[in-house]
Design an enzyme around this catalytic site. Structure first.
Site, PDB file in Angstrom:
ATOM      1  N   TYR A 142       0.828  -1.206   0.000  1.00  0.00           N
ATOM      2  CA  TYR A 142       0.000   0.000   0.000  1.00  0.00           C
ATOM      3  C   TYR A 142       0.867   1.262   0.000  1.00  0.00           C
ATOM      4  O   TYR A 142       0.611   2.215  -0.747  1.00  0.00           O
ATOM      5  CB  TYR A 142      -0.914  -0.037   1.226  1.00  0.00           C
ATOM      6  CG  TYR A 142      -1.932   1.057   1.315  1.00  0.00           C
ATOM      7  CD1 TYR A 142      -3.113   1.015   0.571  1.00  0.00           C
ATOM      8  CD2 TYR A 142      -1.758   2.135   2.187  1.00  0.00           C
ATOM      9  CE1 TYR A 142      -4.067   2.008   0.679  1.00  0.00           C
ATOM     10  CE2 TYR A 142      -2.715   3.132   2.304  1.00  0.00           C
ATOM     11  CZ  TYR A 142      -3.862   3.065   1.547  1.00  0.00           C
ATOM     12  OH  TYR A 142      -4.815   4.051   1.658  1.00  0.00           O
ATOM     13  N   LYS A 173       0.924   4.056  -2.921  1.00  0.00           N
ATOM     14  CA  LYS A 173       0.548   5.445  -2.641  1.00  0.00           C
ATOM     15  C   LYS A 173       1.686   6.417  -2.927  1.00  0.00           C
ATOM     16  O   LYS A 173       1.460   7.568  -3.309  1.00  0.00           O
ATOM     17  CB  LYS A 173       0.061   5.569  -1.194  1.00  0.00           C
ATOM     18  CG  LYS A 173      -1.296   4.906  -0.952  1.00  0.00           C
ATOM     19  CD  LYS A 173      -2.356   5.392  -1.934  1.00  0.00           C
ATOM     20  CE  LYS A 173      -3.767   5.021  -1.509  1.00  0.00           C
ATOM     21  NZ  LYS A 173      -4.768   5.467  -2.512  1.00  0.00           N
TER      22      LYS A 173
END
Length: 251
Positions: free
Chosen positions: A152, A156
């Site tokens: 993640y 991001k």
């Protein structure tokens, strides 16, 4: 007065995406509410229409190129050419690196990065034709590093590099591209994180609020307000920026 435009918000069935879709509709835009299924998106559409806005529920897996093409055909037919795109769709598959599977890595990359790429590529030609465009991509404070989120966090952080490049390539066409990096926002996704680490959601919220300078956790409307600014005509001189909406300073 704000000119009414066609906006797309992905991952808009609930949480941040639903709040963003409703805010853009309140700003006077027609909104394509995109999620994995049109049925899931319908509740957000109903809320927008109940408030007097115009919206369309669209089912699409944003990581699937054919599904994105079909979604754009539906949006063009139902609402018109989109010039505002909010890439919010996201998932988490948290794990420590030594336990993280290839599937957990690939799936997170596909939804966040491939999804943002496919949606933006499909939208940019309409923005260039209109001489106006607003690309708003959702990153996270996790881009700065977060234990148990190698996939993640990488996705991001990638969103930020992607967006800065879009700003360089598309600025001369009247198109801006910016990033919003939420901190802790009270949503079903953060509720799932609480469950993963073995605490109640209330306990999780209380602990985070104590460590947040403003003394509370974020709400979806906090992000929607920031999106509204970046989507506005008045934000035309702001591009390639990362705005952390996190209740405190981030770098």
């Amino acid at each position: 007065m704000t000119e009414s435009r066609v906006a797309i918000v992905t991952g808009a069935a609930q949480g941040i995406g639903a709040a963003v879709a409703q805010r853009l509709a309140a700003d006077g835009h027609k909104v394509a509410v995109v999620d994995l299924s049109a049925d899931a998106a319908q509740a957000t559409v109903d809320a927008i229409e109940a408030a007097g806005g115009t919206a369309l529920a669209v089912g699409a897996d944003v990581s699937d190129a054919d599904a994105v093409d079909a979604a754009f055909a539906q949006i063009l037919d139902g609402l018109g050419a989109p010039t505002i795109v909010v890439n919010n769709a996201g998932i988490i598959r948290d794990n420590l690196l030594f336990k993280m599977t290839v599937d957990e890595w690939d799936l997170v990359m596909a939804v966040h990065l491939r999804g943002a790429f496919l949606m933006t590529k499909a939208a940019q030609k309409h923005m260039i034709e209109a001489g106006f465009g607003r690309i708003i991509n959702l990153s996270s404070t996790s881009a700065l590093g977060n234990r148990g989120q190698a996939n993640y966090s990488a996705a991001k952080a990638g969103i930020q590099g992607f967006t800065k490049t879009l700003a360089l390539e598309l600025g001369k066409f009247g198109v801006t591209a910016n990033v919003i990096g939420p901190g802790f926002i009270q949503t079903p996704m953060t509720a799932a994180t609480a469950e993963r680490i073995g605490v109640t959601f209330d306990e999780f919220i209380e602990a985070v609020a104590k460590d947040t300078p403003v003394g509370r956790v974020g709400q979806p409307d906090d992000i929607a307000h920031a999106v509204s600014f970046f989507a506005s005509e008045g934000a035309g001189y702001v591009t390639g920026q990362v705005l952390y909406v996190a209740g405190g300073p981030k770098a």
